[in-house]
Scaffold this active site. Structure first.
Site, PDB file in Angstrom:
ATOM      1  CE  LYS A  38      -2.337   1.650   3.734  1.00  0.00           C
ATOM      2  NZ  LYS A  38      -2.150   3.114   3.735  1.00  0.00           N
ATOM      3  CG  ASP A  65      -4.645   4.554   1.410  1.00  0.00           C
ATOM      4  OD1 ASP A  65      -5.769   5.033   1.215  1.00  0.00           O
ATOM      5  OD2 ASP A  65      -4.154   4.403   2.550  1.00  0.00           O
ATOM      6  CG  ASP A  70     -11.968  17.323  -6.517  1.00  0.00           C
ATOM      7  OD1 ASP A  70     -12.882  18.093  -6.892  1.00  0.00           O
ATOM      8  OD2 ASP A  70     -10.790  17.676  -6.362  1.00  0.00           O
ATOM      9  N   PRO A  72     -17.164  14.574  -9.561  1.00  0.00           N
ATOM     10  CG  PRO A  72     -19.382  13.877  -9.879  1.00  0.00           C
ATOM     11  CD  PRO A  72     -18.558  15.043  -9.394  1.00  0.00           C
ATOM     12  CB  THR A  74     -11.798  16.137 -10.326  1.00  0.00           C
ATOM     13  OG1 THR A  74     -12.181  17.354 -10.948  1.00  0.00           O
ATOM     14  CG2 THR A  74     -10.382  16.249  -9.809  1.00  0.00           C
ATOM     15  CD  GLN A 192      -4.051   1.680  13.408  1.00  0.00           C
ATOM     16  OE1 GLN A 192      -5.179   2.059  13.680  1.00  0.00           O
ATOM     17  NE2 GLN A 192      -3.587   1.670  12.181  1.00  0.00           N
ATOM     18  NE  ARG A 213       2.573   2.337  12.814  1.00  0.00           N
ATOM     19  CZ  ARG A 213       1.751   3.125  13.485  1.00  0.00           C
ATOM     20  NH1 ARG A 213       2.247   4.092  14.233  1.00  0.00           N
ATOM     21  NH2 ARG A 213       0.453   2.956  13.420  1.00  0.00           N
TER      22      ARG A 213
HETATM   23  O1  C5P Z   1       1.551   0.812  10.862  1.00  0.00           O
HETATM   24  P1  C5P Z   1       0.108   0.390  10.802  1.00  0.00           P
HETATM   25  O2  C5P Z   1      -0.093  -1.112  10.747  1.00  0.00           O
HETATM   26  O3  C5P Z   1      -0.730   1.049  11.871  1.00  0.00           O
HETATM   27  O4  C5P Z   1      -0.369   0.949   9.388  1.00  0.00           O
HETATM   28  C1  C5P Z   1      -1.701   0.867   8.952  1.00  0.00           C
HETATM   29  C2  C5P Z   1      -1.866   1.555   7.647  1.00  0.00           C
HETATM   30  O5  C5P Z   1      -3.256   1.621   7.328  1.00  0.00           O
HETATM   31  C3  C5P Z   1      -1.380   3.004   7.618  1.00  0.00           C
HETATM   32  O6  C5P Z   1      -0.927   3.257   6.288  1.00  0.00           O
HETATM   33  C4  C5P Z   1      -2.604   3.804   7.925  1.00  0.00           C
HETATM   34  O7  C5P Z   1      -2.572   5.094   7.369  1.00  0.00           O
HETATM   35  C5  C5P Z   1      -3.688   2.965   7.234  1.00  0.00           C
HETATM   36  N1  C5P Z   1      -5.032   3.140   7.773  1.00  0.00           N
HETATM   37  C6  C5P Z   1      -5.349   2.942   9.105  1.00  0.00           C
HETATM   38  N2  C5P Z   1      -6.620   3.093   9.540  1.00  0.00           N
HETATM   39  C7  C5P Z   1      -7.559   3.443   8.693  1.00  0.00           C
HETATM   40  C8  C5P Z   1      -7.280   3.644   7.345  1.00  0.00           C
HETATM   41  C9  C5P Z   1      -5.982   3.487   6.911  1.00  0.00           C
HETATM   42  O8  C5P Z   1      -4.487   2.596   9.889  1.00  0.00           O
HETATM   43  N3  C5P Z   1      -8.791   3.541   9.116  1.00  0.00           N
END
Ligand code: C5P
Length: 238
Positions: A38, A65, A70, A72, A74, A192, A213
């Protein structure tokens, strides 16, 4: 049956790094265990399409991602551009509305890219939503938007682990659920808050697990990815 017993789950690694050289090193180090990567706003804003082409040149698939939101015309153009630079999947904000979603879905079909939508950002709570005029809380809004996304012809949504079951129930077994917020047990959650282990997310019915991570910052990213893949497979077999 997908819900509770998916046939196949893809592991997708979030390349939240600031340069293509670092991205390249990580993808090479992780090796064959992971097919999907991603690329988000951090890497793309700095490096542009080269970020996508470098990862593709290593034989991988890319989810771009960028969460387009915006008018439609665009958004449809942006989806076509994502296809033109070789991305395999991209996304839009469901809140862009039905006309935008349909235009984006048609563009995706034209260029052969998988299109999913973000429903409600997981950083938004009840009060944040109320402040922008949405009452009733996140879950009702997620389900309302997921239904709209499906009806508009997109392949699926990005959702938090805690929303997998309600969205699956509302949108059926063939709707793709791309799920971040995955934390293997025993690994820190960092920023998170609403997390699930890979086993739980697979059993709930996720199709793609987005992990950043816990793999990219591990001392041995290839081994961490391998452990995650093994956890998914165990959950599938159960
Ligand atoms: O490092 P980690 O496992 O937390 O990364 C999760 C990825 O998913 C990051 O790129 C984050 O921006 C993305 N993401 C998220 N939660 C969301 C949508 C996207 O953690 N609701």
């Amino acid at each position: 049956m997908k819900n509770g017993n998916p046939k196949r789950v893809e592991l997708m690694v979030a390349l939240d790094v600031s340069g293509v050289a670092e991205a390249d090193r990580l993808v090479t180090r992780i090796g064959d265990t992971v097919e999907w990567y991603k690329i988000g706003k951090q890497l793309f804003t700095r490096c542009g399409p080269e970020a996508v082409t470098r990862v593709k040149a290593l034989g991988k698939k890319v989810f771009l991602d960028l969460k387009f939101h915006d008018i439609p015309n665009t958004v449809a153009g942006a989806v076509r551009s994502a296809g033109a630079i070789g991305a395999d999947m991209t996304n839009v904000h469901a809140a862009g509305g039905p006309t935008m979603l349909r235009a984006a879905a048609e563009a995706a079909e034209e260029v052969g890219i998988i299109l999913v939508a973000v429903t409600v950002l997981t950083s938004l709570g009840v009060e944040d939503l109320a402040a922008v005029g949405i009452s009733g809380g996140p879950e009702a809004q997620v389900v309302r938007l997921a239904r709209l996304v499906r009806k508009s012809g997109l392949a699926g949504v990005v959702c938090s682990p805690l929303e997998i079951e309600v969205v699956r129930a509302a949108c059926g077994p063939d709707f793709l659920l791309v799920v971040p917020g995955i934390r293997p047990s025993g690994v820190g959650t960092q920023d998170q808050k609403r997390t699930m282990t890979p086993e739980e997310a697979v059993r709930a019915g996720a199709d793609y697990l987005v992990v950043g991570r816990p793999i990219t910052r591990a001392s041995d990213p290839a081994a961490a990815a391998e452990r995650l893949r093994a956890s998914c497979e165990t959950a599938i077999r159960r």
